[in-house]
Write an enzyme that holds these catalytic residues in place. Structure first.
Site, PDB file in Angstrom:
ATOM      1  N   LYS A 128       9.075 -11.139 -28.988  1.00 27.98           N
ATOM      2  CA  LYS A 128       9.900  -9.936 -28.894  1.00 27.98           C
ATOM      3  C   LYS A 128       9.481  -9.020 -27.752  1.00 27.98           C
ATOM      4  O   LYS A 128      10.319  -8.517 -27.016  1.00 27.98           O
ATOM      5  CB  LYS A 128       9.849  -9.162 -30.211  1.00 27.98           C
ATOM      6  CG  LYS A 128      10.683  -7.896 -30.216  1.00 27.98           C
ATOM      7  CD  LYS A 128      10.648  -7.194 -31.546  1.00 27.98           C
ATOM      8  CE  LYS A 128      11.460  -5.902 -31.497  1.00 27.98           C
ATOM      9  NZ  LYS A 128      11.451  -5.213 -32.786  1.00 27.98           N
TER      10      LYS A 128
ATOM     11  N   TYR B 292       7.172   2.210 -40.542  1.00 20.97           N
ATOM     12  CA  TYR B 292       6.962   0.772 -40.674  1.00 20.97           C
ATOM     13  C   TYR B 292       6.154   0.416 -41.920  1.00 20.97           C
ATOM     14  O   TYR B 292       6.395  -0.586 -42.565  1.00 20.97           O
ATOM     15  CB  TYR B 292       6.231   0.284 -39.424  1.00 20.97           C
ATOM     16  CG  TYR B 292       6.324  -1.188 -39.161  1.00 20.97           C
ATOM     17  CD1 TYR B 292       7.445  -1.717 -38.557  1.00 20.97           C
ATOM     18  CD2 TYR B 292       5.281  -2.035 -39.487  1.00 20.97           C
ATOM     19  CE1 TYR B 292       7.526  -3.067 -38.280  1.00 20.97           C
ATOM     20  CE2 TYR B 292       5.350  -3.383 -39.213  1.00 20.97           C
ATOM     21  CZ  TYR B 292       6.478  -3.895 -38.616  1.00 20.97           C
ATOM     22  OH  TYR B 292       6.566  -5.222 -38.351  1.00 20.97           O
TER      23      TYR B 292
ATOM     24  N   HIS C 284       2.640  -0.692 -31.597  1.00 24.64           N
ATOM     25  CA  HIS C 284       3.579   0.417 -31.684  1.00 24.64           C
ATOM     26  C   HIS C 284       3.205   1.479 -30.661  1.00 24.64           C
ATOM     27  O   HIS C 284       2.029   1.737 -30.423  1.00 24.64           O
ATOM     28  CB  HIS C 284       3.567   1.037 -33.085  1.00 24.64           C
ATOM     29  CG  HIS C 284       4.229   0.182 -34.115  1.00 24.64           C
ATOM     30  ND1 HIS C 284       4.051   0.375 -35.454  1.00 24.64           N
ATOM     31  CD2 HIS C 284       5.072  -0.872 -34.011  1.00 24.64           C
ATOM     32  CE1 HIS C 284       4.751  -0.512 -36.133  1.00 24.64           C
ATOM     33  NE2 HIS C 284       5.377  -1.283 -35.279  1.00 24.64           N
TER      34      HIS C 284
ATOM     35  N   ARG D 137       4.056  -9.103 -42.660  1.00 23.98           N
ATOM     36  CA  ARG D 137       3.519  -8.337 -41.526  1.00 23.98           C
ATOM     37  C   ARG D 137       3.252  -6.888 -41.925  1.00 23.98           C
ATOM     38  O   ARG D 137       2.224  -6.320 -41.587  1.00 23.98           O
ATOM     39  CB  ARG D 137       4.525  -8.419 -40.365  1.00 23.98           C
ATOM     40  CG  ARG D 137       4.186  -7.594 -39.155  1.00 23.98           C
ATOM     41  CD  ARG D 137       5.200  -7.907 -38.045  1.00 23.98           C
ATOM     42  NE  ARG D 137       5.290  -6.881 -37.040  1.00 23.98           N
ATOM     43  CZ  ARG D 137       4.499  -6.774 -35.976  1.00 23.98           C
ATOM     44  NH1 ARG D 137       3.529  -7.641 -35.792  1.00 23.98           N
ATOM     45  NH2 ARG D 137       4.676  -5.813 -35.092  1.00 23.98           N
TER      46      ARG D 137
ATOM     47  N   HIS E  72       9.238 -10.633 -43.047  1.00 27.70           N
ATOM     48  CA  HIS E  72       8.687  -9.497 -42.308  1.00 27.70           C
ATOM     49  C   HIS E  72       7.807  -8.617 -43.202  1.00 27.70           C
ATOM     50  O   HIS E  72       6.946  -7.888 -42.716  1.00 27.70           O
ATOM     51  CB  HIS E  72       9.813  -8.686 -41.671  1.00 27.70           C
ATOM     52  CG  HIS E  72       9.383  -7.878 -40.498  1.00 27.70           C
ATOM     53  ND1 HIS E  72       8.937  -8.444 -39.312  1.00 27.70           N
ATOM     54  CD2 HIS E  72       9.312  -6.543 -40.316  1.00 27.70           C
ATOM     55  CE1 HIS E  72       8.620  -7.485 -38.462  1.00 27.70           C
ATOM     56  NE2 HIS E  72       8.833  -6.320 -39.045  1.00 27.70           N
TER      57      HIS E  72
ATOM     58  N   ARG F   6       5.005 -11.335 -36.276  1.00 26.47           N
ATOM     59  CA  ARG F   6       6.414 -11.417 -36.658  1.00 26.47           C
ATOM     60  C   ARG F   6       6.694 -12.864 -37.035  1.00 26.47           C
ATOM     61  O   ARG F   6       6.068 -13.786 -36.515  1.00 26.47           O
ATOM     62  CB  ARG F   6       7.312 -10.999 -35.497  1.00 26.47           C
ATOM     63  CG  ARG F   6       7.257  -9.540 -35.181  1.00 26.47           C
ATOM     64  CD  ARG F   6       8.138  -9.198 -33.960  1.00 26.47           C
ATOM     65  NE  ARG F   6       7.990  -7.799 -33.614  1.00 26.47           N
ATOM     66  CZ  ARG F   6       7.010  -7.327 -32.842  1.00 26.47           C
ATOM     67  NH1 ARG F   6       6.110  -8.142 -32.317  1.00 26.47           N
ATOM     68  NH2 ARG F   6       6.933  -6.044 -32.586  1.00 26.47           N
TER      69      ARG F   6
END
Length: 190
Positions: free
Chosen positions: A71, A172, A163, A139, A136, A41
């Site tokens: 995060k 995603y 995930h 990523r 982002h 990230r």
């Protein structure tokens, strides 16, 4: 933050990296390369220090970095591939301070997420890259190509991203009807 898209065109991805390289903006070039290949990230990417990637005692680049994600609080070990090492090696003689992605001020601190967005946004506009491209996106781009090329099992992609379920990973990666159609129309089994 608004939803972002992966860069789904390899030519455009190369153009983005080369845009910064040709302008002599090595920090920004390294940001694209490292962002794509580490799958970090942007908040974690911008916190990277030279000591994370370079061992001063042995005067060599590390093969892996150890990071605790801001995060999630999860620890990760990330291999540094030849593209990352090559980009870092190019930029290393020009380093400013302890942060890899340092600003140009006298007291070199890491650039902000907003500044990273401005840098990428300006390049994307100039290059005519479409979609919702932001930091982002770097990523997400790795995962899209890992999935789309069929080279990396989805379970590994999920693990790379930390995930918890398949649905999150599929959303995603920006998988759309075109991707599904291509898979159905282009596979030959018999």
């Amino acid at each position: 933050m608004a939803a972002t898209d992966p860069i789904k065109n390899k030519k455009q991805l190369k153009e983005l990296a080369n845009y910064f390289l040709q302008k002599g903006q090595l920090r920004n070039y390294v940001m694209v390369i490292t962002g794509v290949y580490t799958v970090l990230r942007i908040s974690d990417l911008l916190r990277l220090k030279w000591s994370d990637v370079y061992d001063e005692q042995s005067n060599t680049f590390r093969t892996h970095i150890e990071i605790t994600e801001k995060k999630t609080g999860k620890s990760r070990t990330i291999a540094l591939n030849k593209q990352i090492i090559g980009a870092l090696r190019l930029y290393f003689p020009h380093r400013r301070g302890e942060y890899i992605f340092a600003n140009n001020r006298k007291d070199a601190k890491a650039i902000s997420r907003v500044q990273a967005w401005r840098i990428l946004h300006a390049a994307v506009i100039e290059l005519g890259i479409t979609g919702k491209v932001a930091p982002h996106s770097l990523r997400k781009t790795f995962g899209y190509f890992a999935w789309n090329g069929g080279d990396v099992p989805v379970a590994i992609i999920m693990k790379i991203y930390n995930h918890s379920n398949f649905a999150i990973t599929m959303r995603y990666l920006g998988i759309e009807q075109d991707d599904i159609d291509n898979a159905l129309l282009n596979i030959e089994l018999i």
